[in-house]
Design a protein around this motif. Structure first.
Motif, PDB file in Angstrom:
ATOM      1  N   PRO A  76      70.712  92.960  42.607  1.00  0.00           N
ATOM      2  CA  PRO A  76      72.094  92.531  42.830  1.00  0.00           C
ATOM      3  C   PRO A  76      72.141  91.335  43.772  1.00  0.00           C
ATOM      4  N   ALA A  77      73.182  90.512  43.639  1.00  0.00           N
ATOM      5  CA  ALA A  77      73.275  89.268  44.398  1.00  0.00           C
ATOM      6  C   ALA A  77      73.243  89.521  45.896  1.00  0.00           C
ATOM      7  N   SER A  78      73.930  90.563  46.376  1.00  0.00           N
ATOM      8  CA  SER A  78      73.964  90.821  47.814  1.00  0.00           C
ATOM      9  C   SER A  78      72.581  91.162  48.350  1.00  0.00           C
ATOM     10  N   GLU A  79      71.835  91.998  47.628  1.00  0.00           N
ATOM     11  CA  GLU A  79      70.492  92.384  48.068  1.00  0.00           C
ATOM     12  C   GLU A  79      69.537  91.209  47.997  1.00  0.00           C
ATOM     13  N   ALA A  80      69.648  90.393  46.925  1.00  0.00           N
ATOM     14  CA  ALA A  80      68.761  89.238  46.803  1.00  0.00           C
ATOM     15  C   ALA A  80      69.038  88.215  47.898  1.00  0.00           C
ATOM     16  N   THR A  81      70.333  87.988  48.211  1.00  0.00           N
ATOM     17  CA  THR A  81      70.670  87.020  49.259  1.00  0.00           C
ATOM     18  C   THR A  81      70.178  87.490  50.608  1.00  0.00           C
ATOM     19  N   HIS A  82      70.351  88.749  50.900  1.00  0.00           N
ATOM     20  CA  HIS A  82      69.902  89.294  52.177  1.00  0.00           C
ATOM     21  C   HIS A  82      68.377  89.199  52.317  1.00  0.00           C
ATOM     22  N   ALA A  83      67.654  89.555  51.260  1.00  0.00           N
ATOM     23  CA  ALA A  83      66.188  89.479  51.314  1.00  0.00           C
ATOM     24  C   ALA A  83      65.707  88.059  51.477  1.00  0.00           C
ATOM     25  N   ALA A  84      66.393  87.110  50.801  1.00  0.00           N
ATOM     26  CA  ALA A  84      65.986  85.715  50.924  1.00  0.00           C
ATOM     27  C   ALA A  84      66.244  85.187  52.316  1.00  0.00           C
ATOM     28  N   GLU A  85      67.347  85.600  52.965  1.00  0.00           N
ATOM     29  CA  GLU A  85      67.656  85.146  54.317  1.00  0.00           C
ATOM     30  C   GLU A  85      66.669  85.717  55.317  1.00  0.00           C
ATOM     31  N   VAL A  86      66.272  86.984  55.122  1.00  0.00           N
ATOM     32  CA  VAL A  86      65.300  87.589  56.020  1.00  0.00           C
ATOM     33  C   VAL A  86      63.947  86.878  55.862  1.00  0.00           C
ATOM     34  N   GLY A  87      63.569  86.578  54.618  1.00  0.00           N
ATOM     35  CA  GLY A  87      62.302  85.893  54.413  1.00  0.00           C
ATOM     36  C   GLY A  87      62.312  84.498  54.995  1.00  0.00           C
ATOM     37  N   HIS A  88      63.477  83.836  54.941  1.00  0.00           N
ATOM     38  CA  HIS A  88      63.583  82.489  55.472  1.00  0.00           C
ATOM     39  C   HIS A  88      63.466  82.487  56.979  1.00  0.00           C
ATOM     40  N   GLU A  89      64.029  83.548  57.618  1.00  0.00           N
ATOM     41  CA  GLU A  89      63.932  83.633  59.073  1.00  0.00           C
ATOM     42  C   GLU A  89      62.491  83.873  59.481  1.00  0.00           C
ATOM     43  N   LEU A  92      64.616  87.916  42.097  1.00  0.00           N
ATOM     44  CA  LEU A  92      63.577  88.481  41.254  1.00  0.00           C
ATOM     45  C   LEU A  92      62.648  89.336  42.099  1.00  0.00           C
ATOM     46  N   LYS A  93      62.418  90.575  41.671  1.00  0.00           N
ATOM     47  CA  LYS A  93      61.529  91.488  42.378  1.00  0.00           C
ATOM     48  C   LYS A  93      60.088  91.235  41.923  1.00  0.00           C
ATOM     49  N   THR A  94      59.243  90.843  42.889  1.00  0.00           N
ATOM     50  CA  THR A  94      57.835  90.534  42.593  1.00  0.00           C
ATOM     51  C   THR A  94      56.936  91.393  43.474  1.00  0.00           C
ATOM     52  N   PRO A  95      55.625  91.445  43.170  1.00  0.00           N
ATOM     53  CA  PRO A  95      54.715  92.215  44.032  1.00  0.00           C
ATOM     54  C   PRO A  95      54.702  91.707  45.469  1.00  0.00           C
ATOM     55  N   GLU A  96      54.997  90.433  45.673  1.00  0.00           N
ATOM     56  CA  GLU A  96      55.009  89.875  47.027  1.00  0.00           C
ATOM     57  C   GLU A  96      56.336  90.095  47.732  1.00  0.00           C
ATOM     58  N   GLY A  97      57.358  90.559  47.013  1.00  0.00           N
ATOM     59  CA  GLY A  97      58.670  90.758  47.621  1.00  0.00           C
ATOM     60  C   GLY A  97      59.761  90.217  46.708  1.00  0.00           C
ATOM     61  N   VAL A  98      60.849  89.801  47.339  1.00  0.00           N
ATOM     62  CA  VAL A  98      61.992  89.283  46.596  1.00  0.00           C
ATOM     63  C   VAL A  98      61.972  87.766  46.654  1.00  0.00           C
ATOM     64  N   ALA A  99      62.161  87.128  45.486  1.00  0.00           N
ATOM     65  CA  ALA A  99      62.175  85.672  45.417  1.00  0.00           C
ATOM     66  C   ALA A  99      63.389  85.240  44.605  1.00  0.00           C
ATOM     67  N   LEU A 100      64.008  84.157  45.034  1.00  0.00           N
ATOM     68  CA  LEU A 100      65.112  83.577  44.281  1.00  0.00           C
ATOM     69  C   LEU A 100      64.551  82.631  43.233  1.00  0.00           C
ATOM     70  N   ARG A 101      64.922  82.868  41.981  1.00  0.00           N
ATOM     71  CA  ARG A 101      64.433  82.013  40.903  1.00  0.00           C
ATOM     72  C   ARG A 101      65.613  81.301  40.256  1.00  0.00           C
ATOM     73  N   SER A 102      65.450  80.003  40.079  1.00  0.00           N
ATOM     74  CA  SER A 102      66.499  79.206  39.434  1.00  0.00           C
ATOM     75  C   SER A 102      66.543  79.501  37.945  1.00  0.00           C
ATOM     76  N   ILE A 103      67.750  79.649  37.422  1.00  0.00           N
ATOM     77  CA  ILE A 103      67.943  79.916  35.991  1.00  0.00           C
ATOM     78  C   ILE A 103      69.002  78.975  35.441  1.00  0.00           C
ATOM     79  N   VAL A 104      69.058  78.900  34.125  1.00  0.00           N
ATOM     80  CA  VAL A 104      70.126  78.172  33.426  1.00  0.00           C
ATOM     81  C   VAL A 104      70.968  79.212  32.684  1.00  0.00           C
ATOM     82  N   PRO A 105      72.163  79.507  33.190  1.00  0.00           N
ATOM     83  CA  PRO A 105      72.990  80.527  32.533  1.00  0.00           C
ATOM     84  C   PRO A 105      73.656  79.974  31.278  1.00  0.00           C
ATOM     85  N   GLY A 106      73.948  80.890  30.356  1.00  0.00           N
ATOM     86  CA  GLY A 106      74.646  80.528  29.122  1.00  0.00           C
ATOM     87  C   GLY A 106      75.996  81.227  29.028  1.00  0.00           C
TER      88      GLY A 106
END
Length: 337
Positions: free
Chosen positions: A324-337, A285-299
């Motif tokens: 996209p999943a690749s961009e979100a995963t990369h941003a989350a890994e960079v933020g985690h580091e 999810l693109k937010t003003p603070e950056g990219v965040a992974l948000r849990s969802i319930v898919p249907g």
């Protein structure tokens, strides 16, 4: 440019366009999706006509079994009534007797005409002899017609297939005694269709021409709702579905059908935006603070314009921007580091 090369170029452009769409941030909006109702339909023959016996008698020949293919007018059975042969013999004996009487009457008429010329007999006597000859000829003609009727009855002992198709039922066996009008075989022809029984609460959502999905052998096929019957019986509405290439090997076979019964609003995201971790589904999810992974319930997954879209039951709101999943995963890994 040749036709194959032109088609390849158009396909490449479509793939590039779809890929570019999925590679960009996606704004979540509520979109209408079709609500599908799963029901079972049964395969029915368009024409289901019984081949009946036209005379009473003994079934001496039966050349078809259930499942056989027949052509229109093909001989499938033969019925014999022995009484018809006796009737023909009786008619032939009567005709011989009348023929003998006619020969004698014609001789008397010829003698009477000769006597009339010599003035020995009267005209009234000759007219009576001539009338007797005409009566005997009429009786012989009646016997000939009667013999033709009996002969035709004997020919009607042959049972013919009423239509071209597949034999669905043979309720009699060789040697059985049949009455006129009894069913010898039931033939299904004219192609096949699907007949549905839909709960009446969905009746107003059904319209002739609607596209439906048919699940057969693990694959989805498309058919057309051809007719919706106005009579409701047992709380169910009857409808017919046309589908090309429907087999007629098993009439009455049940098949799973998905009918469009309503539309509803749903939040959809491209399938390529989902990230699965530890059995949970996330989106970037693109937010003003950056990219965040948000849990969802898919249907359910819906294919819209050729792109698989996943319905989000909870976790997102209209206006959210997902990556996209690749961009979100990369941003989350960079933020985690």
């Amino acid at each position: 440019m040749s036709r194959p090369l032109l088609l390849s170029s158009l396909l490449a452009v479509a793939v590039i366009s779809a890929g570019s769409l999925l590679a960009e941030p996606f704004t979540v909006t509520a979109k209408p999706v079709t609500v599908w109702k799963s029901v079972y339909g049964s395969v029915e023959a368009r024409d289901r006509i019984p081949a009946r016996s036209r005379i009473g008698g003994t079934l001496v020949e039966l050349s078809v079994n259930e499942g056989d293919l027949v052509t229109a007018g093909q001989e499938i059975a033969r019925i014999v009534d022995d009484k018809l042969d006796f009737q023909l013999a009786a008619i032939a004996a009567q005709r011989e007797a009348l023929s003998a009487q006619l020969a004698n009457a014609e001789v008397d008429l010829k003698r009477g005409e000769d006597l009339l010329k010599n003035g020995v007999t009267t005209t009234q006597r000759v007219d009576a002899l001539r009338t007797q000859v005409d009566v005997l000829k009429g009786q012989i003609a009646a016997l000939v017609a009667q013999a033709d009727v009996v002969t035709q009855q004997a020919k009607e002992g042959v049972v013919l297939a009423p239509v071209a198709g597949r034999v669905l039922d043979v309720p009699v066996t060789k040697g059985a005694v049949l009455m006129p009008g009894e069913i010898v075989a039931v033939v299904g022809g004219g192609g096949t269709y699907l007949r549905l029984a839909v709960p009446e609460r969905h009746a107003t959502a059904l319209d002739a021409g609607d596209k439906i999905r048919i699940t057969e052998g693990g694959e989805d096929r498309e058919g057309t709702l051809a007719r919706v019957y106005p009579l409701i019986e047992g709380g169910r509405v009857t409808a017919d579905v046309e589908i090309d290439g429907l087999p007629d090997s098993f009439v009455g076979k049940r098949m799973l059908i998905s009918l469009p019964v309503a539309e509803r609003e749903a939040l959809l995201v491209p399938e390529t935006t989902l990230v699965t971790r530890a059995g949970l589904d996330f989106v970037g999810l693109k937010t003003p603070e950056g990219v965040a992974l948000r849990s969802i319930v898919p249907g359910e997954t819906h294919v819209i314009d050729g792109i698989p879209m996943v319905e989000v039951v909870t976790g997102l709101a209209a206006g959210d921007v997902v990556l996209p999943a690749s961009e979100a995963t990369h941003a989350a890994e960079v933020g985690h580091e």
